[in-house]
Design an enzyme around this catalytic site. Structure first.
Site, PDB file in Angstrom:
ATOM      1  N   SER A   1       0.926  -1.197  -0.133  1.00  0.00           N
ATOM      2  CA  SER A   1       0.064   0.052  -0.011  1.00  0.00           C
ATOM      3  C   SER A   1       0.780   1.247   0.020  1.00  0.00           C
ATOM      4  O   SER A   1       0.558   2.320  -0.822  1.00  0.00           O
ATOM      5  CB  SER A   1      -0.871  -0.033   1.253  1.00  0.00           C
TER       6      SER A   1
ATOM      7  N   HIS B   1       0.294   4.020   4.431  1.00  0.00           N
ATOM      8  CA  HIS B   1      -0.362   4.695   3.287  1.00  0.00           C
ATOM      9  C   HIS B   1      -0.034   6.130   3.567  1.00  0.00           C
ATOM     10  O   HIS B   1       0.506   6.713   2.231  1.00  0.00           O
ATOM     11  CB  HIS B   1      -2.119   4.461   3.469  1.00  0.00           C
TER      12      HIS B   1
END
Length: 556
Positions: free
Chosen positions: A322, A377
């Site tokens: 991610s 993220h």
């Protein structure tokens, strides 16, 4: 992703300018720049005709997907002139113009109205208060008013647009400060050179690596797995390089900053990440080239791992690409401004934003203890945004790819080589994780300090066949009963088991095993073999068994 348009590619333009510009004024230069470089046209749609009375000139551009209207007030020529349409009236104009905007997926693109006042002096507090109302009301707003004051005196720029208008503010500042281009130079410069088309080879390669690693997770699964569909479980993810703070900081396993990028918690996790990578790669890799794309992947992945290490609880095992994907999306959004204005750019930007923004929210934490790392993220998005902005700013207009491609190639090669080394280290440590479930507990080790009957030690070996300490205890019992041959066999097994678990036990264990092996060999009359086995123990001169070896005349 589907596109649809409620309007037409080129909506009707209304009105003719009543303004006679000073050909040497900045307003005239800005109008020429916007027409040549950003494909604006003089005039606007009929629904926005009221803006004609409030501005010296109104420009617009539309491709059937979005509508931009720019109202320019030349206060250099007329210092008393001001833009005075109130916010409510401007919103009504925006709502009436919405029919000229299309949708990307289910997201309706906004009408954007730029208000630009060009003045000799910076804006007063009253000017700032008057223009501050022209700003986007919310993230999902379908009408976006933005205001700028361009001061030609000190070449400064004030804007109500905030962070969202940072790129546009920087462009206006450069136009004020850099030497003006002639009409011929403006025409010659045209649109930036862009590389279009081409297969996203690196993207497909990364997707193949994801699939191969996920298959490896299933083959080398430890324990019972997780509740997720095809979830390998926390134990397997830790064994294959999952990120956990104690393992990195306390055990020094720094390779875990890279290995989690390629691991996934279950089938849904890898499917979502693969889809997001495909979307990012399809748009970004042909635009910036393969080397920069791969370099950004590793930059984002490493940044995500470092952020995860900083923000996540120490017991969490974090996995997933991610962070790397968020870096690609953030950089892709910024680099997409190189694309010619129109539907292609809009779709690329909407694709990036539609994946990037929701992914910055903490959406899922597996109940098994595997945390799908949304801290990563954030780290990936920040690093990708910084890299993308830097790349965009130094990208020459006449070059289809960003500068410093040799640097990008170097970073990408380092990332690939480091990943290969990390895989080797994972393979080296995997034996420990595979055997960890069969190692003796602390209570069993403590109990082993007391003499054991042969039957008890045999049971201990049966329960923990991969633990060298169990075989050591069995060997000591056999030696104490006079079975030197059986003790030798167990000691050799213990040495082999210890060699298969490098770094798990203290080095003294290997020396103790060698010392007792020497004694077992000596009792069987194998003097030469016994002295060879004792050589390393005697050289160490720090083990408890060394005096016993010297008494047996096994040390030189």
């Amino acid at each position: 992703m589907t596109n649809q348009s409620d309007g037409v590619a080129d909506p009707p333009r209304h009105g003719t300018p009543r303004w006679t510009p000073d050909p040497n004024g900045f307003a005239a230069y800005l109008v020429k720049y916007l027409i040549v470089k950003e494909r604006y046209h003089i005039g606007t749609v009929p629904e926005a005709g009221a803006l004609q009375a409030e501005a010296d000139i109104v420009l617009s551009r539309s491709d059937g997907m979005s509508l931009y209207i720019t109202a320019i007030v030349d206060r250099e020529a007329n210092p008393d002139r001001r833009f005075s349409v109130d916010r409510q009236e401007l919103e009504a104009i925006g709502a009436a113009c919405a029919k000229y905007c299309g949708s990307v997926g289910r997201t309706k693109l906004p009408v954007v109205v730029n208000i630009i006042e060009i003045a000799a002096a910076p804006p007063s507090d009253a000017d700032k208060a008057r223009l501050a109302v022209y700003r986007k009301s919310s993230y999902a707003a379908r009408f976006v008013p933005q205001a700028w004051v361009l001061s030609t005196g000190d070449r400064s720029v004030w804007s109500s647009a905030g962070f969202a208008g940072r790129l546009q503010t920087g462009r206006y500042r450069r136009l004020l400060r850099q030497p003006r281009l002639t009409d011929a130079e403006l025409e010659a410069s045209g649109a930036p050179a862009v590389q279009v088309g081409g297969r996203p080879v690196v993207t497909f390669g990364l997707l193949a690596v994801f699939a191969l690693v996920f298959l490896t997770e299933q083959i080398f699964r430890l324990g019972g797995g997780s509740e997720g569909f095809f979830g390998p479980g926390v134990e397997t993810l830790a064994a294959l390089g999952g990120l956990q703070r104690p393992l990195v900081l306390d055990q020094g396993e720094w390779y875990r900053l890279l290995t989690p990028i390629f691991l996934h918690a279950d089938l849904a996790h890898i499917a979502l990440n693969s889809f997001a990578l495909f979307l990012a790669g399809r748009a970004l890799e042909p635009l910036i080239g393969r080397w920069w794309f791969l370099a950004l992947f590793f930059i984002g992945g490493l940044s995500g791992s470092l952020t995860s290490l900083l923000l996540n609880p120490p017991e969490i095992v974090s996995v997933g690409a991610s962070g790397a994907i968020m870096a690609l999306l953030a950089a892709g959004y910024l680099c997409s401004f190189r694309l010619p204005w129109g539907a292609a750019r809009n779709q690329a930007q909407m694709t990036m934003v539609s994946v990037l923004v929701p992914s910055l929210l903490p959406l899922a934490t597996l109940q098994t203890g595997v945390h799908i790392d949304y801290a990563a993220h954030l780290g990936g998005a920040v690093s990708g945004g910084i890299a993308g902005l830097a790349m965009f700013r130094i990208w020459p207009l006449d070059q289809p790819l960003p500068r410093f491609r040799h640097l990008a190639a170097g970073l990408a090669i380092i990332g690939v080589a480091s990943s290969g080394l990390s895989v080797a280290l994972v393979a080296q440590h995997y034996a420990f994780w595979a055997a960890a479930g069969n190692l003796m507990t602390g209570e069993e080790v403590a109990a082993a300090e007391h003499p054991k009957a042969a039957a008890e030690t045999n049971d201990l070996v049966q329960r923990h066949p991969d633990d060298p300490r169990a075989h050591f205890i069995r060997a000591l019992t056999l030696l104490s009963t006079g079975d030197a041959s059986g003790g030798e066999a167990e000691l050799r097994t213990a040495l082999a088991k210890n060699a298969a678990l490098p770094g798990v036990f203290k080095p003294d264990l290997d020396l103790d095993l060698q010392g007792y092996l020497a004694l077992a060999l000596a009792r069987q009359g194998k003097a030469a073999e016994a002295r060879a086995a004792a050589r390393a123990v005697c050289a160490a001169q720090s083990t408890e068994i060394e005096p016993m070896l010297r008494q047996s005349d096994l040390c030189p």
